[in-house]
Design an enzyme around this catalytic site. Sequence first.
Site, PDB file in Angstrom:
ATOM      1  N   HIS A   1       6.316   8.010 -27.713  1.00 38.49           N
ATOM      2  CA  HIS A   1       5.325   8.878 -27.071  1.00 38.49           C
ATOM      3  C   HIS A   1       5.543  10.345 -27.475  1.00 38.49           C
ATOM      4  CE1 HIS A   1       2.664  10.531 -24.012  1.00 38.49           C
ATOM      5  NE2 HIS A   1       3.653  11.292 -23.586  1.00 38.49           N
TER       6      HIS A   1
ATOM      7  N   GLU B   1      -5.228  16.847 -11.069  1.00 39.41           N
ATOM      8  CA  GLU B   1      -5.869  17.194 -12.340  1.00 39.41           C
ATOM      9  C   GLU B   1      -7.373  17.373 -12.219  1.00 39.41           C
ATOM     10  OE1 GLU B   1      -3.980  15.469 -15.806  1.00 39.41           O
ATOM     11  OE2 GLU B   1      -5.884  15.528 -16.854  1.00 39.41           O
TER      12      GLU B   1
ATOM     13  N   HIS C   1      -1.858  15.685 -26.384  1.00 39.99           N
ATOM     14  CA  HIS C   1      -1.871  14.288 -25.938  1.00 39.99           C
ATOM     15  C   HIS C   1      -3.135  13.525 -26.348  1.00 39.99           C
ATOM     16  CE1 HIS C   1       1.563  15.662 -23.716  1.00 39.99           C
ATOM     17  NE2 HIS C   1       1.727  14.517 -23.078  1.00 39.99           N
TER      18      HIS C   1
ATOM     19  N   HIS D   1      -2.190  10.237 -27.837  1.00 40.28           N
ATOM     20  CA  HIS D   1      -2.512   8.932 -27.242  1.00 40.28           C
ATOM     21  C   HIS D   1      -3.272   8.053 -28.233  1.00 40.28           C
ATOM     22  CE1 HIS D   1      -2.098  10.432 -22.791  1.00 40.28           C
ATOM     23  NE2 HIS D   1      -0.941  10.242 -23.385  1.00 40.28           N
TER      24      HIS D   1
ATOM     25  N   LYS E   1       6.277  22.833 -14.890  1.00 39.87           N
ATOM     26  CA  LYS E   1       5.510  21.660 -14.444  1.00 39.87           C
ATOM     27  C   LYS E   1       5.266  21.715 -12.939  1.00 39.87           C
ATOM     28  CE  LYS E   1       4.344  16.960 -14.856  1.00 39.87           C
ATOM     29  NZ  LYS E   1       4.398  15.719 -15.551  1.00 39.87           N
TER      30      LYS E   1
ATOM     31  N   ARG F   1       0.817  -1.229   0.000  1.00 39.10           N
ATOM     32  CA  ARG F   1       0.000   0.000   0.000  1.00 39.10           C
ATOM     33  C   ARG F   1       0.844   1.270   0.000  1.00 39.10           C
ATOM     34  NH1 ARG F   1      -3.123  -2.863   3.985  1.00 39.10           N
ATOM     35  NH2 ARG F   1      -4.777  -3.997   2.943  1.00 39.10           N
TER      36      ARG F   1
ATOM     37  N   LYS G   1       2.396  11.317 -11.566  1.00 39.08           N
ATOM     38  CA  LYS G   1       1.491  10.462 -12.335  1.00 39.08           C
ATOM     39  C   LYS G   1       2.214   9.152 -12.620  1.00 39.08           C
ATOM     40  CE  LYS G   1      -1.661  13.443 -14.875  1.00 39.08           C
ATOM     41  NZ  LYS G   1      -2.043  13.925 -16.221  1.00 39.08           N
TER      42      LYS G   1
ATOM     43  N   ARG H   1      -4.210  21.212 -14.355  1.00 40.11           N
ATOM     44  CA  ARG H   1      -3.157  20.280 -14.777  1.00 40.11           C
ATOM     45  C   ARG H   1      -3.404  19.697 -16.171  1.00 40.11           C
ATOM     46  NH1 ARG H   1       0.187  15.728 -11.306  1.00 40.11           N
ATOM     47  NH2 ARG H   1       1.366  14.956 -13.090  1.00 40.11           N
TER      48      ARG H   1
ATOM     49  N   ASN I   1      -1.513  18.277 -20.946  1.00 39.78           N
ATOM     50  CA  ASN I   1      -1.872  17.261 -21.940  1.00 39.78           C
ATOM     51  C   ASN I   1      -2.088  17.853 -23.324  1.00 39.78           C
ATOM     52  OD1 ASN I   1      -2.256  14.327 -21.395  1.00 39.78           O
ATOM     53  ND2 ASN I   1      -3.057  15.186 -19.504  1.00 39.78           N
TER      54      ASN I   1
ATOM     55  N   GLU J   1       8.022  17.426 -25.548  1.00 44.75           N
ATOM     56  CA  GLU J   1       7.448  17.838 -24.250  1.00 44.75           C
ATOM     57  C   GLU J   1       8.053  19.163 -23.788  1.00 44.75           C
ATOM     58  OE1 GLU J   1       4.850  16.317 -23.091  1.00 44.75           O
ATOM     59  OE2 GLU J   1       5.027  14.122 -23.199  1.00 44.75           O
TER      60      GLU J   1
HETATM   61  P1  NAD Z   1      11.270   5.264 -22.626  1.00 42.84           P
HETATM   62  O1  NAD Z   1      11.168   5.161 -21.176  1.00 42.84           O
HETATM   63  O2  NAD Z   1      10.756   4.144 -23.458  1.00 42.84           O
HETATM   64  O3  NAD Z   1      12.785   5.554 -23.024  1.00 42.84           O
HETATM   65  C1  NAD Z   1      13.113   5.724 -24.364  1.00 42.84           C
HETATM   66  C2  NAD Z   1      14.212   4.753 -24.820  1.00 42.84           C
HETATM   67  O4  NAD Z   1      15.481   5.284 -24.435  1.00 42.84           O
HETATM   68  C3  NAD Z   1      14.149   3.366 -24.233  1.00 42.84           C
HETATM   69  O5  NAD Z   1      14.553   2.428 -25.187  1.00 42.84           O
HETATM   70  C4  NAD Z   1      15.153   3.436 -23.092  1.00 42.84           C
HETATM   71  O6  NAD Z   1      15.677   2.172 -22.755  1.00 42.84           O
HETATM   72  C5  NAD Z   1      16.220   4.302 -23.695  1.00 42.84           C
HETATM   73  N1  NAD Z   1      17.039   5.061 -22.763  1.00 42.84           N
HETATM   74  C6  NAD Z   1      16.655   5.669 -21.629  1.00 42.84           C
HETATM   75  N2  NAD Z   1      17.645   6.410 -21.127  1.00 42.84           N
HETATM   76  C7  NAD Z   1      18.697   6.251 -21.947  1.00 42.84           C
HETATM   77  C8  NAD Z   1      20.012   6.765 -21.976  1.00 42.84           C
HETATM   78  N3  NAD Z   1      20.415   7.669 -21.084  1.00 42.84           N
HETATM   79  N4  NAD Z   1      20.842   6.382 -22.952  1.00 42.84           N
HETATM   80  C9  NAD Z   1      20.417   5.507 -23.925  1.00 42.84           C
HETATM   81  N5  NAD Z   1      19.173   5.008 -23.968  1.00 42.84           N
HETATM   82  C10 NAD Z   1      18.320   5.385 -22.991  1.00 42.84           C
HETATM   83  O7  NAD Z   1      10.496   6.577 -23.160  1.00 42.84           O
HETATM   84  P2  NAD Z   1      10.398   8.065 -22.601  1.00 42.84           P
HETATM   85  O8  NAD Z   1      10.239   8.904 -23.803  1.00 42.84           O
HETATM   86  O9  NAD Z   1      11.442   8.383 -21.625  1.00 42.84           O
HETATM   87  O10 NAD Z   1       9.019   8.050 -21.777  1.00 42.84           O
HETATM   88  C11 NAD Z   1       7.807   7.812 -22.429  1.00 42.84           C
HETATM   89  C12 NAD Z   1       6.815   7.303 -21.403  1.00 42.84           C
HETATM   90  O11 NAD Z   1       6.600   8.325 -20.421  1.00 42.84           O
HETATM   91  C13 NAD Z   1       5.459   6.978 -21.975  1.00 42.84           C
HETATM   92  O12 NAD Z   1       5.024   5.753 -21.488  1.00 42.84           O
HETATM   93  C14 NAD Z   1       4.581   8.091 -21.476  1.00 42.84           C
HETATM   94  O13 NAD Z   1       3.248   7.711 -21.320  1.00 42.84           O
HETATM   95  C15 NAD Z   1       5.213   8.437 -20.170  1.00 42.84           C
HETATM   96  N6  NAD Z   1       4.944   9.806 -19.705  1.00 42.84           N
HETATM   97  C16 NAD Z   1       4.519   9.944 -18.435  1.00 42.84           C
HETATM   98  C17 NAD Z   1       4.300  11.216 -17.930  1.00 42.84           C
HETATM   99  C18 NAD Z   1       3.911  11.392 -16.499  1.00 42.84           C
HETATM  100  O14 NAD Z   1       3.555  12.503 -16.102  1.00 42.84           O
HETATM  101  N7  NAD Z   1       3.988  10.366 -15.684  1.00 42.84           N
HETATM  102  C19 NAD Z   1       4.531  12.340 -18.720  1.00 42.84           C
HETATM  103  C20 NAD Z   1       4.988  12.146 -20.034  1.00 42.84           C
HETATM  104  C21 NAD Z   1       5.191  10.857 -20.514  1.00 42.84           C
HETATM  105  N1  GLY Z   2       2.331  14.856 -18.470  1.00 47.78           N
HETATM  106  C1  GLY Z   2       1.043  15.256 -17.995  1.00 47.78           C
HETATM  107  C2  GLY Z   2       0.970  15.462 -16.539  1.00 47.78           C
HETATM  108  O1  GLY Z   2       1.906  15.220 -15.808  1.00 47.78           O
HETATM  109  O2  GLY Z   2      -0.024  15.871 -16.046  1.00 47.78           O
END
Ligand code: NAD
Ligand code: GLY
Length: 369
Positions: free
Chosen positions: A271, A243, A254, A258, A233, A127, A149, A247, A251, A191
């Site tokens: 993404h 949100e 997005h 999405h 942010k 939890r 998030k 917030r 998006n 982003e």
């Molecule tokens: P990812 O986590 O898939 O990383 C991208 C690629 O880069 C992967 O293959 C990873 O292994 C590689 N990688 C990571 N760091 C590296 C480094 N330093 N050197 C070499 N390779 C490296 O993708 P991302 O773009 O980081 O994140 C996308 C995800 O984030 C999506 O799932 C999206 O929904 C989520 N997201 C969440 C929020 C939130 O607020 N929580 C906001 C935006 C996006």
């Molecule tokens: N990336 C959208 C949020 O954090 O709200």
Amino acid sequence: MSTLPPDCITVPVETGTQRYDILIGSGLFDAPAAWDGLPRAARALIVSNATVAPLYAARLQQALAGRYAAVSLLALPDGEQHKDWATLNLIFDQLLAEGADRQTVLFALGGGVVGDMTGFAAACYMRGVPFVQVPTTLLAQVDSSVGGKTAINHPAGKNMIGAFYQPQRVVCDLDTLRTLPPRELSAGLAEVIKYGPIADMDFLGWIESNLQALLAREPTALAHAVQRSCEIKAWVVGQDERESGLRAILNFGHTFGHAIEAGLGYGDWLHGEAVGCGMVMAADLSARLGLVTEAFSARLQRLIARAGLPVRGPDLGSDRYLELMRVDKKAQGGEIRFVLIDGPGRAVLRAVPDATVRQVLAAHAGPGR
Ligand code: NAD
Ligand code: GLY
């Protein structure tokens, strides 16, 4: 107490319930102060993936050794297509196999996929156990590691299963961006660009002037991009952690994005690529509704293209786009609500007639990328 490197930038995040710091700088893995003051525990688990772990896990393990009696590592399979129940369960399997207790601290070492899954696992295990974000992609440093998030995907919709759960700290070591593939750097820039039209036109102008420096990974340019993105942010999340209103502006792009990700099957487009193209569509939608000029939407499209991002969506068909967008978390009563630019630097959330959305899709989606 050790001190942080002099060029380390600290951005505080303060929600109604929690306060934590985002640390931004070079060489933070090896700066003891970056890891001082975290929750004490017998055990820490670094969650990473098969690509990032060989690059950085040993350094993080070394930084944490001496602070926790046991520091173990779990490398998940890499990729958005693994942001699912089966992969999430690997984290619980490991925690239980190690006899991890309620104090155990999780460290998310990787991009947004690892960060979102580790955060969700931390929210659920017993939890709730503490976790720390150690983002290694530009996208994760400027967005996903901040604000709490956490989620996994469902085949029917992106990030549909998750929780709001804040980290104890975010440690952005800018040196990790050196090993990032160029396509991933561009995805992160989507982003970064997002923050301009929704909140800060001066920042948009700065990105336009410094795009080459960012693509060349100049450290001062990257540091400023990460800092300003995190400041915006943090400001938004500080006012609306869960949100209930404001917030949603984060998006921007997005809703279309999405739909592209889910429609193609996760992992085909990145993404950030989907968000970049989604911003082109959302800016055009804003222009068609008379909220911004066509010149403004064309300006944004030019910048997104210069950042190396696609500006034409895949040919899913407008019926399929609309079907996918109705599953969006911002939809209410089956009505899709879009983040629109309501004048430069200002965003609003609004329902839009399907006919206008179809016009946008006819103009910006179809064969060819
Ligand atoms: P990812 O986590 O898939 O990383 C991208 C690629 O880069 C992967 O293959 C990873 O292994 C590689 N990688 C990571 N760091 C590296 C480094 N330093 N050197 C070499 N390779 C490296 O993708 P991302 O773009 O980081 O994140 C996308 C995800 O984030 C999506 O799932 C999206 O929904 C989520 N997201 C969440 C929020 C939130 O607020 N929580 C906001 C935006 C996006
Ligand atoms: N990336 C959208 C949020 O954090 O709200």
